[in-house]
Design a protein around this motif. Structure first.
Motif, mmCIF file in Angstrom:
data_model
loop_
_atom_site.group_PDB
_atom_site.id
_atom_site.type_symbol
_atom_site.label_atom_id
_atom_site.label_comp_id
_atom_site.label_asym_id
_atom_site.label_seq_id
_atom_site.Cartn_x
_atom_site.Cartn_y
_atom_site.Cartn_z
ATOM 1 N N SER A 99 0.971 -1.303 -0.177
ATOM 2 C CA SER A 99 0.152 -0.067 -0.006
ATOM 3 C C SER A 99 0.998 1.039 0.024
ATOM 4 O O SER A 99 1.698 1.225 0.808
ATOM 5 C CB SER A 99 -0.968 0.000 1.101
ATOM 6 O OG SER A 99 -1.648 1.049 1.387
ATOM 7 N N THR A 100 0.516 2.249 -0.894
ATOM 8 C CA THR A 100 1.333 3.480 -0.908
ATOM 9 C C THR A 100 0.459 4.612 -1.246
ATOM 10 O O THR A 100 -0.947 4.495 -1.882
ATOM 11 C CB THR A 100 2.495 3.137 -1.909
ATOM 12 O OG1 THR A 100 3.464 4.466 -1.799
ATOM 13 C CG2 THR A 100 2.024 3.133 -3.457
ATOM 14 N N VAL A 101 0.761 5.698 -1.286
ATOM 15 C CA VAL A 101 -0.035 6.832 -1.616
ATOM 16 C C VAL A 101 0.523 7.589 -3.088
ATOM 17 O O VAL A 101 1.794 7.767 -2.886
ATOM 18 C CB VAL A 101 -0.264 7.911 -0.621
ATOM 19 C CG1 VAL A 101 -1.167 9.100 -1.358
ATOM 20 C CG2 VAL A 101 -0.966 7.158 0.558
ATOM 21 N N GLN A 105 -3.874 9.574 -3.779
ATOM 22 C CA GLN A 105 -4.666 8.488 -3.731
ATOM 23 C C GLN A 105 -3.720 7.150 -3.316
ATOM 24 O O GLN A 105 -2.798 6.860 -3.699
ATOM 25 C CB GLN A 105 -5.132 8.167 -5.279
ATOM 26 C CG GLN A 105 -5.939 9.290 -5.894
ATOM 27 C CD GLN A 105 -7.167 9.516 -5.131
ATOM 28 O OE1 GLN A 105 -7.976 8.547 -4.903
ATOM 29 N NE2 GLN A 105 -7.862 10.705 -5.188
ATOM 30 N N GLN A 106 -4.795 6.538 -2.409
ATOM 31 C CA GLN A 106 -4.002 5.212 -1.963
ATOM 32 C C GLN A 106 -3.882 4.192 -3.202
ATOM 33 O O GLN A 106 -5.288 4.039 -3.662
ATOM 34 C CB GLN A 106 -4.947 4.534 -0.702
ATOM 35 C CG GLN A 106 -4.279 3.368 -0.261
ATOM 36 C CD GLN A 106 -4.733 2.890 1.027
ATOM 37 O OE1 GLN A 106 -5.954 2.970 1.381
ATOM 38 N NE2 GLN A 106 -4.179 2.328 1.910
ATOM 39 N N GLN A 107 -2.839 3.544 -3.296
ATOM 40 C CA GLN A 107 -2.775 2.482 -4.204
ATOM 41 C C GLN A 107 -2.362 1.180 -3.245
ATOM 42 O O GLN A 107 -1.467 1.319 -2.589
ATOM 43 C CB GLN A 107 -1.589 2.827 -5.375
ATOM 44 C CG GLN A 107 -1.796 4.178 -5.876
ATOM 45 C CD GLN A 107 -3.099 4.075 -6.875
ATOM 46 O OE1 GLN A 107 -3.159 3.175 -7.888
ATOM 47 N NE2 GLN A 107 -3.742 5.176 -6.782
ATOM 48 N N ILE A 108 -3.027 0.210 -3.892
ATOM 49 C CA ILE A 108 -3.128 -1.082 -3.234
ATOM 50 C C ILE A 108 -2.615 -2.197 -4.558
ATOM 51 O O ILE A 108 -3.479 -2.333 -5.436
ATOM 52 C CB ILE A 108 -4.095 -1.757 -2.331
ATOM 53 C CG1 ILE A 108 -4.462 -0.737 -1.181
ATOM 54 C CG2 ILE A 108 -3.906 -3.125 -1.865
ATOM 55 C CD1 ILE A 108 -5.491 -1.113 -0.492
#
Length: 117
Positions: A99-101, A105-108
């Motif tokens: 998980s990162t931003v 926007q959070q990206q998984i």
């Protein structure tokens, strides 16, 4: 501190090959996992440009959580980004959640790997 191969332990295998990812297939994506002697921790090195430091969850060597960084200069949105990561081993299958931003926007990224040794 010395780094030892995980292969001799009950936790993660030392090498994995990606079998699936929601970020797209990567036939060459591999993980190398090492454990730190005397600690409940892993170092994870990915062939596609990231690395992470994870700790056992609740003393269980088949579940780990922590974070890492994508290498700079990779030419994609994740380049140079930090991330949180969870790994869990079930039989010969390793499940990953990263998980990162990116741009607020959070990206998984979810992926599955199979033990190769």
């Amino acid at each position: 501190m010395a780094v030892l191969s995980v292969g001799a332990q009950a936790g993660f295998c030392s090498n994995y090959q990606q079998t699936w990812s929601n970020a797209g297939q990567c036939a060459d994506c591999q993980l190398n996992i090492k454990t730190w002697a005397g600690e409940q921790a892993y170092s994870v090195f990915a062939s596609n440009g990231w690395q992470a430091e994870l700790n056992y969850v609740g003393g269980d060597s088949s579940v780990a959580s922590g974070g890492g960084t994508w290498r700079n200069g990779l030419g994609h949105a994740y380049s140079g980004k930090n991330f949180d990561m969870d790994l869990s081993q079930q039989g010969q299958t390793l499940s990953m959640i990263m998980s990162t931003v990116i741009n607020g926007q959070q990206q998984i990224i979810r992926a599955k790997f199979r033990c190769t040794g």
